[in-house]
Write an enzyme that holds these catalytic residues in place. Structure first.
Site, short mmCIF file in Angstrom:
data_model
loop_
_atom_site.label_atom_id
_atom_site.label_comp_id
_atom_site.label_asym_id
_atom_site.label_seq_id
_atom_site.Cartn_x
_atom_site.Cartn_y
_atom_site.Cartn_z
N LYS A 12 0.84 -1.20 0.00
CA LYS A 12 0.00 0.00 0.00
C LYS A 12 0.88 1.25 0.00
CE LYS A 12 -3.97 -1.79 2.67
NZ LYS A 12 -4.74 -1.58 3.91
N ASP A 68 -8.16 1.25 4.38
CA ASP A 68 -8.74 -0.07 4.60
C ASP A 68 -9.42 -0.48 3.30
OD1 ASP A 68 -8.74 -1.99 6.81
OD2 ASP A 68 -10.89 -2.09 6.40
N PHE A 148 -0.13 -7.31 -5.36
CA PHE A 148 -0.22 -8.07 -4.11
C PHE A 148 -1.67 -8.51 -3.91
CE2 PHE A 148 -2.28 -5.14 -1.02
CZ PHE A 148 -2.34 -3.99 -1.80
N TYR A 150 -5.12 -9.90 -3.96
CA TYR A 150 -5.92 -10.60 -4.97
C TYR A 150 -5.64 -10.13 -6.39
CZ TYR A 150 -8.51 -11.91 -0.77
OH TYR A 150 -8.86 -12.39 0.47
N ASP A 151 -4.59 -9.34 -6.59
CA ASP A 151 -4.34 -8.72 -7.91
C ASP A 151 -4.26 -9.73 -9.05
OD1 ASP A 151 -4.41 -6.10 -7.14
OD2 ASP A 151 -2.23 -5.85 -7.00
N HIS A 177 -8.71 1.41 -7.15
CA HIS A 177 -9.52 1.85 -6.01
C HIS A 177 -8.72 2.75 -5.08
CE1 HIS A 177 -7.28 -1.77 -5.56
NE2 HIS A 177 -7.44 -1.85 -4.26
P1 ITT Z 1 -2.98 -2.42 7.07
O1 ITT Z 1 -4.25 -2.72 7.85
O2 ITT Z 1 -1.77 -2.36 7.92
O3 ITT Z 1 -3.14 -1.22 6.20
P2 ITT Z 1 -3.66 -4.89 5.66
O4 ITT Z 1 -2.92 -5.71 4.65
O5 ITT Z 1 -4.14 -5.57 6.92
O6 ITT Z 1 -2.72 -3.65 6.04
P3 ITT Z 1 -6.42 -4.39 4.97
O7 ITT Z 1 -6.88 -4.64 6.35
O8 ITT Z 1 -6.98 -3.21 4.24
O9 ITT Z 1 -4.84 -4.20 4.91
O10 ITT Z 1 -6.61 -5.73 4.17
C1 ITT Z 1 -7.05 -5.74 2.88
C2 ITT Z 1 -6.62 -7.01 2.17
O11 ITT Z 1 -7.25 -6.92 0.88
C3 ITT Z 1 -5.12 -7.09 1.91
O12 ITT Z 1 -4.45 -7.89 2.82
C4 ITT Z 1 -5.07 -7.69 0.50
O13 ITT Z 1 -5.12 -9.08 0.59
C5 ITT Z 1 -6.35 -7.18 -0.13
N1 ITT Z 1 -6.09 -5.97 -0.91
C6 ITT Z 1 -6.14 -4.68 -0.51
N2 ITT Z 1 -5.80 -3.84 -1.49
C7 ITT Z 1 -5.52 -4.61 -2.55
C8 ITT Z 1 -5.09 -4.35 -3.86
O14 ITT Z 1 -4.85 -3.12 -4.28
N3 ITT Z 1 -4.90 -5.38 -4.67
C9 ITT Z 1 -5.12 -6.64 -4.26
N4 ITT Z 1 -5.50 -6.99 -3.05
C10 ITT Z 1 -5.71 -5.98 -2.18
#
Ligand code: ITT
Length: 191
Positions: A12, A68, A148, A150-151, A177
């Site tokens: 991210k 999130d 990363f 689900y990309d 997004h």
């Molecule tokens: P932080 O809470 O520390 O920001 P996290 O990985 O736990 O990190 P989330 O709670 O937002 O983040 O989890 C969202 C999940 O959705 C993340 O682990 C990915 O598997 C997926 N995800 C989020 N953004 C994505 C993206 O741009 N492309 C693909 N998968 C994504």
């Protein structure tokens, strides 16, 4: 402008940095001294984004921006959604999450889905949230090694048929997004 990002996810951070002007210096929660996971106890993206940003804002006393995100699959009634990070188990492992999604979608012909990001901007005087969405379709097998989460399974509707994992960071940022939410925040900041 010095910005603290309320995320522990380096992917991210990389994607957010690619959208921001190069004159902005970005610090992460980790660099701010937080090694544990940020709190995420809500059952919506909005609640979790707010919780992470508030936590870091209070910790630093300054400004914090959180992200999130989740994948919403229509055939699964919006799952994994806010639970995307742990869909394949508590390990929070991207490969396990993708495998769990492929199993859940086995034999399913309705494959529409969307990524949604909610960003929360926490300042000493308040909190605002911004949303970004990208519509797309889920493949039946992974394609690509970039990105990363689900990309490798997600083909955005606005693209040329490649998955996000087959795109460069700059190509993904043109329609993701995350960059849509980030741009909404930047617009608001400017005005
Ligand atoms: P932080 O809470 O520390 O920001 P996290 O990985 O736990 O990190 P989330 O709670 O937002 O983040 O989890 C969202 C999940 O959705 C993340 O682990 C990915 O598997 C997926 N995800 C989020 N953004 C994505 C993206 O741009 N492309 C693909 N998968 C994504």
């Amino acid at each position: 402008m010095k910005l603290v990002l309320a995320t522990q996810n380096p992917n991210k951070v990389k994607e957010i940095q690619a959208v921001l002007p190069s004159t902005w210096s970005v610090t992460t929660a980790l660099e701010a001294g937080i090694t544990e996971e940020l709190p995420e106890t809500g059952d919506t993206l909005d609640a979790n984004a707010r919780e992470k940003a508030a936590f870091l804002q209070e910790y630093t006393g300054g400004f914090a921006l959180s992200d999130d995100s989740g994948l919403e699959v229509d055939a699964l009634d919006g799952a994994p959604g806010v639970y995307s990070a742990r869909y394949g188990g508590p390990e929070k492992d991207d490969a396990l999450n993708r495998a769990a999604l492929l199993r859940a979608m086995d034999g399913q012909t309705q494959r529409s889905a969307r990524f949604r990001t909610v960003m929360a901007w926490a300042t000493p005087t308040g909190m605002t949230t911004y949303e970004g969405v990208v519509e797309g379709t889920l493949l039946t097998a992974e394609r690509g090694t970039g990105g990363f989460g689900y990309d490798a399974l997600f083909v955005p509707i606005d693209g040329d048929g490649r998955t996000f994992a087959e795109m460069s960071v700059d190509e993904k940022k043109a329609m993701s997004h995350r960059s849509r939410a980030l741009r909404a925040w930047m617009e608001d900041l400017r005005s």
